[in-house]
Enzyme design. Structure first.
Site, short mmCIF file in Angstrom:
data_model
loop_
_atom_site.label_atom_id
_atom_site.label_comp_id
_atom_site.label_asym_id
_atom_site.label_seq_id
_atom_site.Cartn_x
_atom_site.Cartn_y
_atom_site.Cartn_z
CG ASP A 63 -27.67 42.66 35.13
OD1 ASP A 63 -26.86 43.57 35.34
OD2 ASP A 63 -27.70 41.98 34.08
CB ILE A 64 -31.36 41.92 31.15
CG1 ILE A 64 -32.40 41.30 30.25
CG2 ILE A 64 -30.04 42.11 30.41
CD1 ILE A 64 -32.85 42.19 29.10
N GLY A 81 -14.94 47.17 32.36
CA GLY A 81 -16.03 46.49 31.67
C GLY A 81 -17.35 47.22 31.68
CD GLN A 82 -19.54 52.93 32.99
OE1 GLN A 82 -18.42 53.38 33.24
NE2 GLN A 82 -20.65 53.62 33.15
CG HIS A 87 -24.89 50.61 36.30
ND1 HIS A 87 -24.42 51.31 35.22
CD2 HIS A 87 -24.32 49.39 36.22
CE1 HIS A 87 -23.59 50.56 34.52
NE2 HIS A 87 -23.50 49.37 35.11
P1 AMP Z 1 -21.87 47.36 33.29
O1 AMP Z 1 -21.13 46.33 32.50
O2 AMP Z 1 -21.31 47.59 34.67
O3 AMP Z 1 -22.05 48.65 32.51
O4 AMP Z 1 -23.29 46.74 33.56
C1 AMP Z 1 -24.40 46.90 32.73
C2 AMP Z 1 -25.39 45.86 33.14
O5 AMP Z 1 -26.63 46.19 32.59
C3 AMP Z 1 -25.03 44.44 32.68
O6 AMP Z 1 -24.89 43.61 33.81
C4 AMP Z 1 -26.23 44.06 31.80
O7 AMP Z 1 -26.58 42.71 31.94
C5 AMP Z 1 -27.30 45.00 32.30
N1 AMP Z 1 -28.35 45.30 31.35
C6 AMP Z 1 -28.19 45.66 30.04
N2 AMP Z 1 -29.38 45.89 29.48
C7 AMP Z 1 -30.32 45.67 30.44
C8 AMP Z 1 -31.75 45.74 30.46
N3 AMP Z 1 -32.47 46.10 29.38
N4 AMP Z 1 -32.39 45.44 31.61
C9 AMP Z 1 -31.68 45.08 32.71
N5 AMP Z 1 -30.33 45.01 32.76
C10 AMP Z 1 -29.66 45.29 31.63
#
Ligand code: AMP
Ligand code: ZN
Length: 112
Positions: free
Chosen positions: A30-31, A91-92, A98
């Site tokens: 996760d970024i 919070g999606q 995922h």
């Molecule tokens: P959610 O809030 O459950 O939809 O989670 C989305 C997740 O994706 C969050 O924890 C972000 O930090 C992660 N995320 C968004 N963009 C990227 C990216 N380019 N690379 C890796 N993780 C990411």
């Protein structure tokens, strides 16, 4: 899906720190990590959220892959959390199914 961030990561079109991949799933860091270890498990196929996931084998595979990733990352014995945020109140933010795998610190319950 052409404008989906996670489809682009799965296709290698956007860089990510890949932990592992197989024929059905990709695991990457996760970024914006919320724990010392925080990875995401995504199916290669585009499914917007848990609500749209009709393939039960895919869902079983997602959970098994999250479990395997936790084991590979050394979290299995001490513990870890698997989270699937679904739609707005959860919070999606990325609408490609995922599973978050979080570990490496103590966690509270209930979550925020
Ligand atoms: P959610 O809030 O459950 O939809 O989670 C989305 C997740 O994706 C969050 O924890 C972000 O930090 C992660 N995320 C968004 N963009 C990227 C990216 N380019 N690379 C890796 N993780 C990411
Ligand atoms: Zn997608």
């Amino acid at each position: 899906m052409s404008d989906c961030l996670f489809c682009k990561i799965a296709a290698g079109e956007i860089p990510a720190i890949i932990v592992s991949r197989d024929a059905e799933f990709v695991v990457f860091r996760d970024i914006n990590p919320q724990a010392p270890t925080h990875v995401l498990v995504i199916p290669l196929v585009h499914v917007a959220s848990l609500n749209e996931a009709t393939d039960r084998e895919l869902l079983a595979g997602l959970l098994a892959r999250a479990r395997d990733a936790a084991r590979e990352l050394g979290l299995a014995e001490r513990g870890y959390r698997v989270v699937v945020n679904t739609n707005a109140e959860a919070g999606q933010t990325v609408f490609h199914l995922h599973a978050h795998v979080l570990g490496g610190r103590g966690m509270r319950w209930p979550p925020g």
